[in-house]
Design an enzyme around this catalytic site. Structure first.
Site, mmCIF file in Angstrom:
data_model
loop_
_atom_site.group_PDB
_atom_site.id
_atom_site.type_symbol
_atom_site.label_atom_id
_atom_site.label_comp_id
_atom_site.label_asym_id
_atom_site.label_seq_id
_atom_site.Cartn_x
_atom_site.Cartn_y
_atom_site.Cartn_z
ATOM 1 N N ASP A 7 64.936 -8.775 10.220
ATOM 2 C CA ASP A 7 63.499 -8.980 10.395
ATOM 3 C C ASP A 7 62.772 -7.695 10.038
ATOM 4 O O ASP A 7 63.367 -6.598 10.061
ATOM 5 C CB ASP A 7 63.170 -9.399 11.829
ATOM 6 C CG ASP A 7 61.727 -9.867 11.954
ATOM 7 O OD1 ASP A 7 61.364 -10.842 11.284
ATOM 8 O OD2 ASP A 7 60.961 -9.243 12.714
ATOM 9 N N GLU A 9 58.675 -5.570 10.131
ATOM 10 C CA GLU A 9 57.261 -5.499 10.470
ATOM 11 C C GLU A 9 56.570 -4.735 9.348
ATOM 12 O O GLU A 9 57.192 -3.890 8.680
ATOM 13 C CB GLU A 9 57.036 -4.811 11.820
ATOM 14 C CG GLU A 9 57.653 -5.522 13.010
ATOM 15 C CD GLU A 9 57.127 -6.929 13.241
ATOM 16 O OE1 GLU A 9 56.003 -7.239 12.768
ATOM 17 O OE2 GLU A 9 57.828 -7.724 13.888
ATOM 18 N N HIS A 153 55.658 -8.574 18.706
ATOM 19 C CA HIS A 153 56.688 -8.677 17.670
ATOM 20 C C HIS A 153 57.340 -7.308 17.470
ATOM 21 O O HIS A 153 56.683 -6.267 17.560
ATOM 22 C CB HIS A 153 56.072 -9.140 16.348
ATOM 23 C CG HIS A 153 55.674 -10.567 16.340
ATOM 24 N ND1 HIS A 153 56.302 -11.519 15.564
ATOM 25 C CD2 HIS A 153 54.710 -11.236 17.014
ATOM 26 C CE1 HIS A 153 55.741 -12.694 15.766
ATOM 27 N NE2 HIS A 153 54.763 -12.543 16.637
ATOM 28 N N ASP A 158 63.110 -9.217 17.365
ATOM 29 C CA ASP A 158 63.033 -10.529 16.723
ATOM 30 C C ASP A 158 64.341 -10.894 16.023
ATOM 31 O O ASP A 158 64.727 -12.066 15.979
ATOM 32 C CB ASP A 158 61.870 -10.574 15.728
ATOM 33 C CG ASP A 158 60.518 -10.675 16.424
ATOM 34 O OD1 ASP A 158 60.504 -10.723 17.678
ATOM 35 O OD2 ASP A 158 59.490 -10.700 15.739
#
Length: 239
Positions: A7, A9, A153, A158
């Site tokens: 994952d 960001e 998040h 995640d």
């Protein structure tokens, strides 16, 4: 099989508009079990973070000021994922950002799929639950996975949650692998008992009722997904 649940960001929603990665989180699965190995880096994006993005992940540009750039960790990152199957939710988003970062460093880095294969759990969930919400939060609720600790998040958090979601989505595959392994061991034991001679392989075919039920299920999936049933497409491929 080695799988990496991944994952990211970012500073915003669109890599094509110059938005950058600010966090990479990877969790390793070995033979469908969390191995304990992970890769996690915060990254200095060398640009501002959109207010909307910061509201989602809570990461500020001040926090990232002393963090490495993507160029500083790219070799370590590619070594970590190389040859694995990447498990990503809404893979087009994360892959697009990573590919944009690789492109900034030069053609010798290629694209993400030059280093690993990719499985999109969003596409998988849409096939399994057509017409339903399939966000990570929605899947956690549907599959009874606790994500109450997820207030914001975060790439590593995640990825850890997605690992649980993926294993739950594909639980039948694990059961099938276990059954095959157990049956193989039984055959080996029987062969040893018979002095090395293998017993004949037992082949079980579906009866008419099972075949009809299978066809009805495929028809329902095909209708709900507007012709997107994968098994239908496989049946159409010549042997």
């Amino acid at each position: 099989m080695r799988q990496i649940v991944l994952d990211t960001e970012t500073t915003g929603l669109d890599a094509a508009r110059g938005h950058r990665l600010i966090e990479l989180g990877c969790v390793e699965l070995m033979s469908r079990r969390v191995s304990g190995s992970h890769f996690h880096r915060y990254l200095n994006p060398e640009r501002d973070i959109d207010a909307g993005a910061q509201a989602v992940h809570g990461i500020s540009i001040e926090f990232l000021a002393d963090k490495p750039r993507f160029a500083d960790v790219v070799a370590e990152f590619l070594d970590y994922i190389r040859g694995a199957e990447l498990i990503i939710h809404n893979a087009a988003f994360d892959v697009g950002f990573i590919d944009a970062e690789l492109a900034r460093l030069g053609p010798e880095y290629g694209r993400l799929r030059d280093h690993a294969t990719v499985l999109d759990t969003l596409a998988l969930a849409r096939e399994m639950y057509p017409g339903q919400r399939n966000s990570l939060d929605a899947l956690c609720k549907r599959l009874d996975i606790d994500n109450s600790h997820r207030e914001l998040h975060g790439a590593l958090l995640d990825a850890e949650i997605l690992a649980d979601v993926y294993l739950a989505l594909t639980a039948g595959q694990g059961a099938l692998d276990f059954a095959i392994e157990a049956e193989t061991q039984e055959v080996r034991l029987a062969a040893d008992h018979l002095g090395g001679e293998r017993p004949p392989v037992l082949v079980r075919y579906a009866d008419a009722e099972e075949t009809a039920a299978h066809e009805a299920r495929l028809a329902a999936i095909d209708k709900a997904s507007k012709g997107g049933c994968v098994w239908r497409r496989l049946d159409a491929v010549p042997a």
